[in-house]
Scaffold this active site. Structure first.
Site, PDB file in Angstrom:
ATOM      1  N   GLY A 122      18.336  13.342   8.930  1.00 52.12           N
ATOM      2  CA  GLY A 122      19.412  13.660   7.987  1.00 52.12           C
ATOM      3  C   GLY A 122      18.868  14.479   6.825  1.00 52.12           C
ATOM      4  N   GLY A 190      -5.553  -3.288  -1.815  1.00 50.22           N
ATOM      5  CA  GLY A 190      -4.190  -3.615  -2.240  1.00 50.22           C
ATOM      6  C   GLY A 190      -3.599  -4.631  -1.275  1.00 50.22           C
ATOM      7  N   ILE A 192      -1.848  -4.271   1.503  1.00 52.31           N
ATOM      8  CA  ILE A 192      -2.082  -4.022   2.932  1.00 52.31           C
ATOM      9  C   ILE A 192      -3.534  -4.314   3.289  1.00 52.31           C
ATOM     10  CG2 ILE A 192      -2.197  -2.220   4.715  1.00 52.31           C
ATOM     11  CD1 ILE A 192       0.307  -0.987   3.535  1.00 52.31           C
ATOM     12  N   VAL A 278      -4.347   3.114   0.901  1.00 51.86           N
ATOM     13  CA  VAL A 278      -4.486   3.424  -0.528  1.00 51.86           C
ATOM     14  C   VAL A 278      -3.126   3.661  -1.183  1.00 51.86           C
ATOM     15  CG1 VAL A 278      -6.819   4.357  -0.300  1.00 51.86           C
ATOM     16  CG2 VAL A 278      -4.850   5.880   0.032  1.00 51.86           C
ATOM     17  N   ARG A 280       1.390   4.189  -0.682  1.00 54.50           N
ATOM     18  CA  ARG A 280       2.373   4.948   0.082  1.00 54.50           C
ATOM     19  C   ARG A 280       3.053   5.937  -0.853  1.00 54.50           C
ATOM     20  NH1 ARG A 280       3.697   2.816   4.988  1.00 54.50           N
ATOM     21  NH2 ARG A 280       5.864   3.499   4.867  1.00 54.50           N
ATOM     22  N   HIS A 452       9.938 -35.585  -3.817  1.00 48.98           N
ATOM     23  CA  HIS A 452       8.549 -36.007  -3.689  1.00 48.98           C
ATOM     24  C   HIS A 452       8.303 -36.537  -2.292  1.00 48.98           C
ATOM     25  CE1 HIS A 452       4.664 -37.658  -4.775  1.00 48.98           C
ATOM     26  NE2 HIS A 452       5.004 -38.758  -4.127  1.00 48.98           N
TER      27      HIS A 452
END
Ligand code: FAD
Ligand code: NAD
Length: 478
Positions: A122, A190, A192, A278, A280, A452
């Site tokens: 698109g 990070g 990932i 590193v 996106r 509990h």
């Protein structure tokens, strides 16, 4: 004659598909275009999250955590588990089946809601006009009163370490390995890097993670980051902070990575597979024809206001394509908000209460400000912490590592941030998100009864500890 819709959504990831469904719930005529293609060439809805992100990574994290628990925790329960075998092909088949079921589920949801799904590309030609290019190359124009841009993000490629799709791979590749690499390198500590590093480490790989920043998990609360680093190193992730990768090349069947360590000395790391994780970048490159008026910032994000309006009438943008954390649930809330606004209803996203979860073991989750951020703001604050070691349920689960921590304002008692590292942190954080959504105080949490023995009592006790009223741990003097 062009097809006419009330709303055309470009992208069927966790930001786009909820926008399409909610718009259809409002009785609007909706089409959703998505170009995702699986490795076998088949189209699939669900975007990065379902096909190559959240869902497949969680499937593998679950499988490998079970393995790890069997290897390291069963003995404490008095269960012998010798001779454990891993069938990676079966594990990967399970992952693929879950993904397929979930993505087909979205196709079913579209059908039920009356959303027209279009497989292909698109492109916004102008406000109200979208070009649709089907996978067979045929083109047609769609007219829409509103267009929602939800084209997501793609992995950042390092110029000095280009992907080769075989040994130098992105996160999608790292989810689909058919053998456990003996030596795995990961660039980027990070989310990932930590999640997929954990998966392959638990399956037996030697994992080295090279991180550019000198600090570990700087976006997390400092105490949580410190505790997390200790656990990841205990798991065997060799995390090297403050490193600068200058290049990588294939050599003798392996990958040789050159980097400068924290003292600027040149180092070489030889691995069998290298994952580059590193960050996106927004997927905005082939989304807009010239002259649409939609603005991109210097990093390629579509510029939007708090309501995801682009400033061009009838054009909206949501999810990873726009500012804010790149998280599926943040995109989902934006998609729903935009559809509600298009239909003339109220819609809002509370960006102060976006939960973050890292699905490792221990799990890490937080919402709101870190203690460091509150301190820097100058607002007087108090902190309550409760260790899972003191939780009966956590002990019964053999999961006493970690803690729950609440940071609250000293003046009006409002909860400003909640940080959890420990069992089911990602589930526990929901209570904190709800509390912050209602601007709750620690007193509100203190007066809320918690069953509990449950892990959720940790949050209750942390709220009590903020006022030195904890029952199940000694309160700090002061
Ligand atoms: P995407 O999911 O990227 O979807 C965009 C869709 O649009 C894609 O299907 C794409 O093919 C399509 N598209 C793009 N351009 C066009 C176009 N011009 N025409 C037609 N279609 C187009 N987030 C979490 O919250 N929790 C997690 O546990 C989590 N785990 C992750 C694990 C990994 C390994 C990765 C990579 C990401 C993870 N994320 C996680 C992040 C999450 O996947 C993203 O935040 C989320 O997918 C963003 O949703 P989106 O709809 O904006 O974009
Ligand atoms: P990230 O931003 O979480 O981490 C990237 C890391 O790479 C950072 O620590 C950064 O300092 C480091 N880095 C950047 N350039 C480097 C270089 N040249 N050398 C060494 N280190 C370098 O990005 P990610 O891990 O790639 O994840 C991408 C996105 O996907 C994130 O926004 C994340 O929120 C999302 N995600 C979320 C989840 C989850 O919610 N559990 C899981 C996976 C991914």
């Amino acid at each position: 004659m062009a097809d006419q819709y009330d709303v055309v959504v470009i992208g069927a990831g966790p930001a786009g598909y909820p926008a399409a469904i909610r718009a259809a719930q409002h009785k609007l005529r909706v089409a959703c275009i998505d170009e995702w293609k699986n490795r076998d060439g088949s189209s699939a809805l669900g975007g990065t999250c379902l096909n190559a992100g959240c869902i497949p990574s969680k499937a593998l994290l679950e499988s490998t955590e079970l393995l790890h628990r069997a290897q390291h925790e069963f003995a404490a329960h008095g269960i012998g588990a010798s001779g454990l075998k891993v069938d990676l092909a079966a594990m990967q088949k399970r992952r693929a089946t879950i993904v397929k079921t979930m993505t087909q589920g979205i196709a079913g949801l579209f059908k039920a809601a009356g959303v027209t799904a279009l497989a292909g590309h698109g492109r916004l030609l102008a406000p109200g006009r979208v070009e649709f290019t089907a996978h067979d190359g045929s083109k047609r124009e769609l007219l829409a009163k509103h267009v929602v841009l939800a084209s997501g993000s793609v992995p950042v490629e390092l110029k000095s370490v280009p992907f080769d799709g075989k040994q130098i791979i992105d996160s999608w590749g790292a989810l689909e390995l058919d053998a456990v690499p003996k030596r795995l390198g990961v660039i980027g500590a990070g989310v990932i890097g930590l999640e997929l590093g954990s998966v392959w480490r638990r399956l037996g790989a030697e994992v080295v993670v090279l991180e550019a920043l000198p600090d570990f998990l700087p976006m997390a609360d400092g105490a949580v980051a410190k505790e997390a680093l200790r656990h990841f190193r205990k798991l065997g992730l060799d995390i090297r902070l403050g490193t600068k990768v200058s290049g990588a090349k294939r050599a003798g069947g392996a990958v040789e990575v050159e980097y400068a360590d924290a003292s600027a000395a040149t180092q070489r790391l030889v691995v069998d597979t290298l994952v580059v994780a590193v960050g996106r970048r927004p997927n905005s490159r082939e989304l807009l024809a010239d002259g649409t008026g939609v603005k991109l910032d210097e990093r390629g994000f579509v510029v939007v206001d708090d309501a995801c309006r682009t400033g061009i009438d009838g054009v909206w943008a949501v999810g990873d394509l726009v500012r804010g954390p790149m998280l599926a649930h943040k995109g989902k809330e934006e998609g729903v908000m935009v559809a509600d606004l298009i239909a003339g209803h109220f819609g809002e996203v509370n960006y102060r209460a976006v939960p973050s979860v890292i699905y490792t073991a221990p799990e890490i989750a937080w919402v709101g400000q870190t203690e460091e951020q509150v301190k820097a703001s100058g607002r007087p604050y108090k902190v309550g912490t409760f260790p899972f070691m003191a939780s009966g349920r956590a002990r019964a689960m053999e999961a006493g590592a970690g803690f729950a921590k609440i940071v609250a304002a000293s003046d009006d008692d409002e909860i400003l941030g909640v940080h959890i590292i420990g069992p089911m942190a990602g589930e526990l954080i929901a209570e904190a998100v709800l509390a912050m959504e209602y601007s709750a105080s620690t007193e509100d949490l203190q007066r809320t009864m918690h069953a509990h023995p449950t892990l959720s009592e940790a949050l209750h006790e942390a709220a009590l500890a903020a006022d030195r009223k904890a029952i199940d741990i000694p309160n700090k003097a002061g």
